[in-house]
Motif scaffolding. Structure first.
Motif, PDB file in Angstrom:
ATOM      1  N   GLY A   3       5.045  -4.012   7.316  1.00 51.40           N
ATOM      2  CA  GLY A   3       5.709  -2.737   7.081  1.00 51.40           C
ATOM      3  C   GLY A   3       4.864  -1.556   7.489  1.00 51.40           C
ATOM      4  N   SER A   4       5.120  -0.454   6.823  1.00 52.68           N
ATOM      5  CA  SER A   4       4.481   0.813   7.147  1.00 52.68           C
ATOM      6  C   SER A   4       2.972   0.761   6.945  1.00 52.68           C
ATOM      7  CB  SER A   4       5.077   1.915   6.260  1.00 52.68           C
ATOM      8  OG  SER A   4       4.404   3.128   6.446  1.00 52.68           O
ATOM      9  N   LYS A   5       2.262   1.483   7.785  1.00 53.73           N
ATOM     10  CA  LYS A   5       0.808   1.626   7.611  1.00 53.73           C
ATOM     11  C   LYS A   5       0.497   2.733   6.606  1.00 53.73           C
ATOM     12  CE  LYS A   5       0.002  -1.518  10.651  1.00 53.73           C
ATOM     13  NZ  LYS A   5       0.170  -2.841  10.141  1.00 53.73           N
ATOM     14  N   SER A   6       1.497   3.529   6.267  1.00 51.12           N
ATOM     15  CA  SER A   6       1.332   4.563   5.239  1.00 51.12           C
ATOM     16  C   SER A   6       2.563   4.542   4.310  1.00 51.12           C
ATOM     17  CB  SER A   6       1.140   5.943   5.879  1.00 51.12           C
ATOM     18  OG  SER A   6       2.218   6.237   6.729  1.00 51.12           O
ATOM     19  N   PRO A   7       2.712   3.440   3.587  1.00 45.30           N
ATOM     20  CA  PRO A   7       3.901   3.252   2.757  1.00 45.30           C
ATOM     21  C   PRO A   7       3.890   4.130   1.505  1.00 45.30           C
ATOM     22  CG  PRO A   7       2.342   1.499   2.338  1.00 45.30           C
ATOM     23  CD  PRO A   7       1.773   2.324   3.462  1.00 45.30           C
ATOM     24  N   ARG A   8       5.092   4.352   1.002  1.00 42.20           N
ATOM     25  CA  ARG A   8       5.236   5.033  -0.295  1.00 42.20           C
ATOM     26  C   ARG A   8       5.124   4.006  -1.423  1.00 42.20           C
ATOM     27  NH1 ARG A   8       7.054   9.927  -0.803  1.00 42.20           N
ATOM     28  NH2 ARG A   8       8.292   9.460  -2.619  1.00 42.20           N
ATOM     29  N   LEU A   9       5.445   2.731  -1.117  1.00 39.91           N
ATOM     30  CA  LEU A   9       5.376   1.658  -2.104  1.00 39.91           C
ATOM     31  C   LEU A   9       4.993   0.365  -1.395  1.00 39.91           C
ATOM     32  CD1 LEU A   9       7.633   0.932  -5.060  1.00 39.91           C
ATOM     33  CD2 LEU A   9       7.356  -0.863  -3.382  1.00 39.91           C
TER      34      LEU A   9
END
Length: 154
Positions: A3-9
């Motif tokens: 997933g994201s490299k700067s996730p919110r969760l």
């Protein structure tokens, strides 16, 4: 991490899905669902229901933006990321892998099997499965995250 490299969760699970290496390099929710059992579709769905800025549109969010704003990790250590994400640790067995964590997570009043430490942005729940995290529980988790500022700015 998928997933994201700067996730919110970040959701922490104790086992990796099929195509893990491919998904790490090229996160794609359709690939995750297609290359794994229905079990992973349920995990992705619950993650979307919690992360979606608008609960009414969780399906569209899951299919188009879920892995842009969240991540799935199989590591038994919290990801140290600049984005300072919330950390969702699902399942009692999985929580044992994180027993080293110092936290003050308190059970939700309306949902004793869900605990939150807003200061450290920790969420502890039963394993992400529909039977244990039904829609009523999802709504309570969203309320707790909203109080912790999760949905502001999305």
């Amino acid at each position: 991490m998928i997933g994201s490299k700067s996730p919110r969760l970040v959701l922490y699970v104790p086992h990796k899905p099929n195509s893990f290496d491919e998904l790490t390099e090229r996160p794609n929710i359709q690939t995750l669902i297609a290359n794994n059992t229905n079990h992973w579709r349920k995990i992705a769905t619950l993650l979307a229901k919690i992360c979606s800025p608008d609960l009414e549109n969780w399906r569209q969010f899951r299919d188009s933006r879920l892995l842009e704003s969240s991540a799935i990790s199989i590591n038994p250590t919290l990801c140290n990321l600049e984005s300072r994400p919330w950390h969702w640790i699902g399942g009692k067995d999985n929580q044992r892998r994180f027993s080293y964590l110092q936290h003050n997570a308190l059970p939700l009043e309306s949902c004793e099997n869900v605990a939150v430490d807003r200061r450290k942005q920790l969420l502890f729940t039963p394993y992400p499965d529909y039977r244990q995290l039904d829609n009523a529980v999802i709504i309570e988790i969203r309320r707790a995250l909203e109080t912790g500022g999760f949905y502001s700015g999305t």
